[in-house]
Design a protein around this motif. Structure first.
Motif, short mmCIF file in Angstrom:
data_model
loop_
_atom_site.label_atom_id
_atom_site.label_comp_id
_atom_site.label_asym_id
_atom_site.label_seq_id
_atom_site.Cartn_x
_atom_site.Cartn_y
_atom_site.Cartn_z
N SER A 102 1.06 19.68 5.08
CA SER A 102 1.39 18.64 6.05
C SER A 102 0.74 17.33 5.60
CB SER A 102 0.87 19.03 7.44
OG SER A 102 1.10 17.97 8.34
N VAL A 103 1.58 16.34 5.34
CA VAL A 103 1.06 15.08 4.79
C VAL A 103 1.56 13.87 5.57
CG1 VAL A 103 0.90 16.04 2.45
CG2 VAL A 103 2.98 14.82 3.15
N VAL A 104 0.82 12.78 5.43
CA VAL A 104 1.29 11.48 5.91
C VAL A 104 1.66 10.68 4.67
CG1 VAL A 104 0.70 9.37 7.16
CG2 VAL A 104 -0.22 11.57 7.94
N ARG A 105 2.88 10.11 4.72
CA ARG A 105 3.39 9.35 3.58
C ARG A 105 3.61 7.91 4.01
NH1 ARG A 105 7.77 13.46 0.77
NH2 ARG A 105 6.38 14.07 -0.93
N VAL A 106 3.15 7.00 3.19
CA VAL A 106 3.03 5.61 3.61
C VAL A 106 3.50 4.65 2.51
CG1 VAL A 106 1.33 3.85 4.24
CG2 VAL A 106 0.95 6.22 4.94
N VAL A 107 4.40 3.73 2.88
CA VAL A 107 4.63 2.55 2.04
C VAL A 107 4.66 1.35 2.99
CG1 VAL A 107 6.06 1.42 0.31
CG2 VAL A 107 6.05 3.92 0.43
N LEU A 108 3.63 0.51 2.91
CA LEU A 108 3.50 -0.62 3.83
C LEU A 108 3.39 -1.90 3.01
CD1 LEU A 108 0.84 1.02 6.15
CD2 LEU A 108 3.20 0.53 6.79
N GLN A 109 4.09 -2.92 3.47
CA GLN A 109 4.09 -4.19 2.71
C GLN A 109 3.42 -5.30 3.52
OE1 GLN A 109 7.83 -6.23 2.29
NE2 GLN A 109 7.37 -6.71 0.14
N LYS A 110 2.49 -5.98 2.87
CA LYS A 110 1.82 -7.10 3.52
C LYS A 110 2.82 -8.25 3.68
CE LYS A 110 -2.38 -9.91 3.02
NZ LYS A 110 -3.69 -9.94 2.34
N PRO A 111 2.91 -8.83 4.89
CA PRO A 111 3.88 -9.92 5.07
C PRO A 111 3.54 -11.11 4.18
CG PRO A 111 2.81 -9.30 7.15
CD PRO A 111 2.13 -8.53 6.07
N ASP A 138 -4.42 10.89 10.55
CA ASP A 138 -3.47 10.78 11.63
C ASP A 138 -2.58 9.59 11.29
OD1 ASP A 138 -2.26 10.16 14.16
OD2 ASP A 138 -3.86 11.32 15.12
N ILE A 139 -1.29 9.72 11.48
CA ILE A 139 -0.38 8.62 11.17
C ILE A 139 -0.76 7.36 11.95
CG2 ILE A 139 1.38 9.20 12.91
CD1 ILE A 139 3.49 8.64 10.71
N GLU A 140 -1.38 7.57 13.11
CA GLU A 140 -1.78 6.44 13.96
C GLU A 140 -2.80 5.54 13.27
OE1 GLU A 140 -0.31 5.65 16.77
OE2 GLU A 140 0.97 7.42 16.61
N TYR A 141 -3.58 6.10 12.33
CA TYR A 141 -4.58 5.26 11.63
C TYR A 141 -3.88 4.11 10.89
CZ TYR A 141 -7.80 9.29 12.11
OH TYR A 141 -8.57 10.32 12.56
N PHE A 142 -2.72 4.42 10.32
CA PHE A 142 -1.99 3.38 9.58
C PHE A 142 -1.35 2.39 10.53
CE2 PHE A 142 -2.33 6.93 6.63
CZ PHE A 142 -2.84 6.28 5.52
N LYS A 143 -0.85 2.89 11.67
CA LYS A 143 -0.26 1.97 12.66
C LYS A 143 -1.35 1.05 13.21
CE LYS A 143 3.34 5.22 14.03
NZ LYS A 143 3.76 6.18 15.05
N ARG A 144 -2.53 1.62 13.46
CA ARG A 144 -3.67 0.85 13.99
C ARG A 144 -4.12 -0.23 12.99
NH1 ARG A 144 -8.75 4.47 13.69
NH2 ARG A 144 -8.48 3.86 11.53
N LEU A 166 0.87 -1.19 0.00
CA LEU A 166 0.00 0.00 0.00
C LEU A 166 0.90 1.23 0.00
CD1 LEU A 166 -2.63 1.67 0.39
CD2 LEU A 166 -2.33 1.36 2.86
N LEU A 167 0.73 2.08 -1.01
CA LEU A 167 1.48 3.33 -1.10
C LEU A 167 0.47 4.48 -1.01
CD1 LEU A 167 4.34 4.16 -3.60
CD2 LEU A 167 2.53 5.80 -3.13
N ALA A 168 0.66 5.39 -0.06
CA ALA A 168 -0.32 6.47 0.11
C ALA A 168 0.36 7.79 0.46
CB ALA A 168 -1.31 6.11 1.22
N GLU A 169 -0.28 8.86 -0.03
CA GLU A 169 0.05 10.20 0.47
C GLU A 169 -1.29 10.88 0.72
OE1 GLU A 169 3.47 12.79 -0.77
OE2 GLU A 169 1.86 13.96 -1.66
N ASN A 225 4.90 -4.66 7.10
CA ASN A 225 6.27 -4.12 7.14
C ASN A 225 6.24 -2.64 6.78
OD1 ASN A 225 7.20 -6.78 7.56
ND2 ASN A 225 7.10 -7.15 5.34
N ARG A 226 6.88 -1.84 7.61
CA ARG A 226 6.91 -0.39 7.36
C ARG A 226 8.11 -0.02 6.51
NH1 ARG A 226 5.49 1.70 13.46
NH2 ARG A 226 3.55 0.54 13.56
N LEU A 227 7.87 0.19 5.23
CA LEU A 227 8.97 0.58 4.33
C LEU A 227 9.13 2.10 4.36
CD1 LEU A 227 8.17 -1.79 1.30
CD2 LEU A 227 9.47 -2.26 3.37
N TYR A 228 8.05 2.79 4.71
CA TYR A 228 8.08 4.26 4.83
C TYR A 228 6.81 4.66 5.57
CZ TYR A 228 9.33 9.02 3.27
OH TYR A 228 9.73 10.32 3.21
N LEU A 229 6.95 5.38 6.64
CA LEU A 229 5.76 5.87 7.36
C LEU A 229 6.16 7.13 8.12
CD1 LEU A 229 2.78 5.43 8.05
CD2 LEU A 229 3.49 4.06 10.01
#
Ligand SMILES: C[S@@+](CC[C@H](N)C(=O)[O-])C[C@H]1O[C@@H](n2cnc3c(N)ncnc32)[C@H](O)[C@@H]1O
Length: 205
Positions: free
Chosen positions: A194-203, A160-166, A135-138, A172-176
């Motif tokens: 002000s942005v939240v940038r996300v690259v998360l990989q499903k195990p 909120d960045i916490e939404y992605f952590k939740r 998942l790649l998001a901005e 796997n957090r490749l970028y958060l």
């Protein structure tokens, strides 16, 4: 405002003038594209198609979904201009069954929702993305209310960045990160943001 009104608002916005967010892809997507497996990618809320078309030009198998007919019509034209094939889906993403798509990735650039809708959407992404997929998001953070470079004007529709952590705590957090960046994306996104940038990989299973 309900879904129907938002959809109409986007149709009206896209109907006026040139490409609202420009024709070039989002910079974070460009910087992080190497993290996206070369396979089937869903561009969620792809609007006028700048990100989906660019990904297709890089060799990705792109599915582009948006509820704005006017946005999708412009995305069709952009795809034709570059002679790339994209599967376009005209739908409200929360109502569309993503499961059968078996995705290698989802690109979510500035698709904003509120509270429980975010939880539902994240659940759909979790289920639709294959093991090893990304998942790649901005998205705009809640601090974006202090800036006037675009985005929703209500705190509920900001991230909120916490939404992605939740919702992706086991991925796997490749970028958060939450970052202040300088946007230059057409007339729609312009200036400090002000942005939240996300690259998360499903195990892998
Ligand atoms: C800020 S625009 C971003 C467009 C595109 N991602 C880009 O970066 O150029 C948000 C887009 O999401 C679409 N959208 C918003 N909510 C949606 C929903 N629930 N289902 C489908 N599309 C949606 C809108 O029509 C709009 O095109």
């Amino acid at each position: 405002m309900g879904t129907k009104q938002w959809k109409t608002k986007w149709d009206q916005r896209y109907a006026s003038g040139d490409f609202v967010f420009g024709r070039e892809p989002n910079q974070f997507l460009k910087n992080q594209v190497h993290q996206l497996p070369l396979g089937k990618i869903l561009c969620a809320g792809d609007g006028e198609g700048r990100n989906g078309v660019w990904l297709a030009r890089q060799g990705y198998d792109v599915i582009s979904i948006d509820y704005s007919e006017v946005g999708l019509a412009k995305a069709h034209l952009l795809a034709a201009e570059y002679d790339v094939k994209i599967r376009f889906i005209h739908a409200e993403i929360l109502e569309f069954d993503l499961m059968d798509l078996k995705l290698d990735g989802v690109v979510n650039i500035y698709l904003h929702m509120t509270g429980t809708e975010i939880i539902r959407m994240h659940e759909k992404y979790r289920n639709a993305i294959n093991p090893g997929g990304v998942l790649l998001a901005e998205v705009y953070s809640k601090e974006q209310l202090q800036y006037c470079s675009g985005g929703p004007k209500s705190i509920e529709a900001l991230y909120d960045i916490e939404y992605f952590k939740r919702d992706f705590g086991d991925w796997n957090r490749l970028y958060l990160a939450q970052e202040i960046i300088n946007l230059n994306e057409g007339n729609g996104h312009n200036g400090a943001a002000s942005v939240v940038r996300v690259v998360l990989q499903k195990p892998q299973d």
